[in-house]
Design a protein around this motif. Sequence first.
Motif, PDB file in Angstrom:
ATOM      1  N   LEU A 192      -1.131   7.971   3.173  1.00  0.00           N
ATOM      2  CA  LEU A 192       0.454   7.708   3.902  1.00  0.00           C
ATOM      3  C   LEU A 192       0.794   8.011   5.153  1.00  0.00           C
ATOM      4  O   LEU A 192       1.362   6.969   5.833  1.00  0.00           O
ATOM      5  CB  LEU A 192       1.726   8.593   3.119  1.00  0.00           C
ATOM      6  CG  LEU A 192       2.152   7.232   1.696  1.00  0.00           C
ATOM      7  CD1 LEU A 192       2.991   8.543   0.917  1.00  0.00           C
ATOM      8  CD2 LEU A 192       2.499   6.351   2.186  1.00  0.00           C
ATOM      9  N   GLN A 193       0.044   9.128   5.693  1.00  0.00           N
ATOM     10  CA  GLN A 193       0.080   9.578   6.992  1.00  0.00           C
ATOM     11  C   GLN A 193      -1.022   8.701   7.753  1.00  0.00           C
ATOM     12  O   GLN A 193      -0.642   8.072   8.595  1.00  0.00           O
ATOM     13  CB  GLN A 193      -0.837  10.986   6.827  1.00  0.00           C
ATOM     14  CG  GLN A 193      -0.352  11.902   8.087  1.00  0.00           C
ATOM     15  CD  GLN A 193      -1.101  12.807   8.393  1.00  0.00           C
ATOM     16  OE1 GLN A 193      -1.881  13.480   7.901  1.00  0.00           O
ATOM     17  NE2 GLN A 193      -0.482  13.634   9.277  1.00  0.00           N
ATOM     18  N   LYS A 194      -1.900   7.882   7.126  1.00  0.00           N
ATOM     19  CA  LYS A 194      -2.855   7.006   7.864  1.00  0.00           C
ATOM     20  C   LYS A 194      -1.852   5.396   8.437  1.00  0.00           C
ATOM     21  O   LYS A 194      -1.796   5.422   9.187  1.00  0.00           O
ATOM     22  CB  LYS A 194      -4.595   6.899   7.187  1.00  0.00           C
ATOM     23  CG  LYS A 194      -5.084   7.888   6.911  1.00  0.00           C
ATOM     24  CD  LYS A 194      -6.414   7.388   6.907  1.00  0.00           C
ATOM     25  CE  LYS A 194      -6.961   8.485   5.956  1.00  0.00           C
ATOM     26  NZ  LYS A 194      -8.258   7.219   5.319  1.00  0.00           N
ATOM     27  N   LEU A 195      -0.930   5.239   7.619  1.00  0.00           N
ATOM     28  CA  LEU A 195      -0.055   4.563   7.966  1.00  0.00           C
ATOM     29  C   LEU A 195       0.920   4.124   8.734  1.00  0.00           C
ATOM     30  O   LEU A 195       1.606   3.601   9.206  1.00  0.00           O
ATOM     31  CB  LEU A 195       0.244   3.865   6.201  1.00  0.00           C
ATOM     32  CG  LEU A 195      -0.031   3.524   5.447  1.00  0.00           C
ATOM     33  CD1 LEU A 195       0.697   2.831   3.745  1.00  0.00           C
ATOM     34  CD2 LEU A 195      -0.648   1.823   6.077  1.00  0.00           C
ATOM     35  N   GLY A 196       1.238   6.057   8.785  1.00  0.00           N
ATOM     36  CA  GLY A 196       2.268   6.186   9.702  1.00  0.00           C
ATOM     37  C   GLY A 196       3.540   6.928   8.658  1.00  0.00           C
ATOM     38  O   GLY A 196       4.187   6.600   9.741  1.00  0.00           O
ATOM     39  N   LYS A 197       3.891   6.572   7.704  1.00  0.00           N
ATOM     40  CA  LYS A 197       4.810   6.834   6.954  1.00  0.00           C
ATOM     41  C   LYS A 197       5.203   8.937   6.805  1.00  0.00           C
ATOM     42  O   LYS A 197       3.682   9.677   6.732  1.00  0.00           O
ATOM     43  CB  LYS A 197       4.639   5.883   5.960  1.00  0.00           C
ATOM     44  CG  LYS A 197       4.490   5.087   5.548  1.00  0.00           C
ATOM     45  CD  LYS A 197       5.360   3.980   6.291  1.00  0.00           C
ATOM     46  CE  LYS A 197       5.304   2.782   6.256  1.00  0.00           C
ATOM     47  NZ  LYS A 197       6.371   1.980   6.855  1.00  0.00           N
ATOM     48  N   HIS A 198       6.102   8.439   7.083  1.00  0.00           N
ATOM     49  CA  HIS A 198       6.465  10.159   6.993  1.00  0.00           C
ATOM     50  C   HIS A 198       7.474  10.270   5.630  1.00  0.00           C
ATOM     51  O   HIS A 198       8.587   9.726   5.908  1.00  0.00           O
ATOM     52  CB  HIS A 198       7.141  10.986   8.046  1.00  0.00           C
ATOM     53  CG  HIS A 198       5.892  11.109   9.141  1.00  0.00           C
ATOM     54  ND1 HIS A 198       4.725  11.443   9.266  1.00  0.00           N
ATOM     55  CD2 HIS A 198       5.855   9.920  10.210  1.00  0.00           C
ATOM     56  CE1 HIS A 198       4.261  11.460  10.623  1.00  0.00           C
ATOM     57  NE2 HIS A 198       4.508  10.371  10.535  1.00  0.00           N
ATOM     58  N   LEU A 199       7.461  11.114   5.037  1.00  0.00           N
ATOM     59  CA  LEU A 199       9.006  11.016   3.843  1.00  0.00           C
ATOM     60  C   LEU A 199      10.047  12.321   4.209  1.00  0.00           C
ATOM     61  O   LEU A 199       9.857  12.656   5.659  1.00  0.00           O
ATOM     62  CB  LEU A 199       8.245  12.296   2.296  1.00  0.00           C
ATOM     63  CG  LEU A 199       7.075  11.428   1.699  1.00  0.00           C
ATOM     64  CD1 LEU A 199       6.816  11.561   0.704  1.00  0.00           C
ATOM     65  CD2 LEU A 199       7.781   9.819   1.263  1.00  0.00           C
TER      66      LEU A 199
ATOM     67  N   ALA B 173       0.849  -1.219   0.334  1.00  0.00           N
ATOM     68  CA  ALA B 173      -0.025  -0.118   0.236  1.00  0.00           C
ATOM     69  C   ALA B 173       1.054   1.006  -0.435  1.00  0.00           C
ATOM     70  O   ALA B 173       0.693   2.301  -1.192  1.00  0.00           O
ATOM     71  CB  ALA B 173      -0.807  -0.110   0.974  1.00  0.00           C
ATOM     72  N   GLU B 174       1.973   1.000   1.245  1.00  0.00           N
ATOM     73  CA  GLU B 174       2.731   2.209   1.119  1.00  0.00           C
ATOM     74  C   GLU B 174       3.333   2.472  -0.577  1.00  0.00           C
ATOM     75  O   GLU B 174       3.849   3.852  -0.824  1.00  0.00           O
ATOM     76  CB  GLU B 174       3.804   2.456   2.030  1.00  0.00           C
ATOM     77  CG  GLU B 174       4.930   3.332   2.384  1.00  0.00           C
ATOM     78  CD  GLU B 174       5.703   3.070   2.792  1.00  0.00           C
ATOM     79  OE1 GLU B 174       7.447   3.410   3.111  1.00  0.00           O
ATOM     80  OE2 GLU B 174       5.993   2.060   4.090  1.00  0.00           O
ATOM     81  N   GLN B 175       4.024   0.975  -0.912  1.00  0.00           N
ATOM     82  CA  GLN B 175       4.432   1.809  -2.360  1.00  0.00           C
ATOM     83  C   GLN B 175       3.782   2.211  -3.076  1.00  0.00           C
ATOM     84  O   GLN B 175       3.686   3.152  -4.196  1.00  0.00           O
ATOM     85  CB  GLN B 175       5.387   0.168  -3.006  1.00  0.00           C
ATOM     86  CG  GLN B 175       5.768   0.437  -4.332  1.00  0.00           C
ATOM     87  CD  GLN B 175       5.388  -1.565  -4.842  1.00  0.00           C
ATOM     88  OE1 GLN B 175       5.655  -1.911  -4.005  1.00  0.00           O
ATOM     89  NE2 GLN B 175       5.453  -1.558  -6.260  1.00  0.00           N
ATOM     90  N   ARG B 176       2.502   2.139  -3.784  1.00  0.00           N
ATOM     91  CA  ARG B 176       1.689   1.843  -4.776  1.00  0.00           C
ATOM     92  C   ARG B 176       1.287   3.914  -3.732  1.00  0.00           C
ATOM     93  O   ARG B 176       1.046   4.810  -4.810  1.00  0.00           O
ATOM     94  CB  ARG B 176      -0.431   1.887  -3.856  1.00  0.00           C
ATOM     95  CG  ARG B 176      -0.055   0.054  -4.893  1.00  0.00           C
ATOM     96  CD  ARG B 176       0.543   0.098  -6.494  1.00  0.00           C
ATOM     97  NE  ARG B 176       0.945  -1.534  -6.318  1.00  0.00           N
ATOM     98  CZ  ARG B 176       1.627  -1.657  -7.272  1.00  0.00           C
ATOM     99  NH1 ARG B 176       1.519  -1.202  -8.134  1.00  0.00           N
ATOM    100  NH2 ARG B 176       1.606  -3.219  -7.815  1.00  0.00           N
TER     101      ARG B 176
END
Length: 73
Positions: free
Chosen positions: A66-73, A45-48
């Motif tokens: 991405l934020q919902k997944l807890g990912k940050h750039l 999902a993050e990759q997409r």
Amino acid sequence: MWRGRYGEAEAVFRDALRTEGDDTSWRLNLGSALAQLGPAHAVEAEQRFREVLAMDPANLRAWEELQKLGKHL
């Protein structure tokens, strides 16, 4: 996807990407379906979502997902 049938939605969006590989909507929706399928699908999902952002850096929905997944750039 609106009915909570994320596994079926995943298959539909994968098929759509085979014919429309440069469509950010299908890629974004696939990421969303994968995210709803749980932690086992979070990496893809993050990759997409990141693919969508590579194609359209201003895509607010991809940033939000991405934020919902807890990912940050």
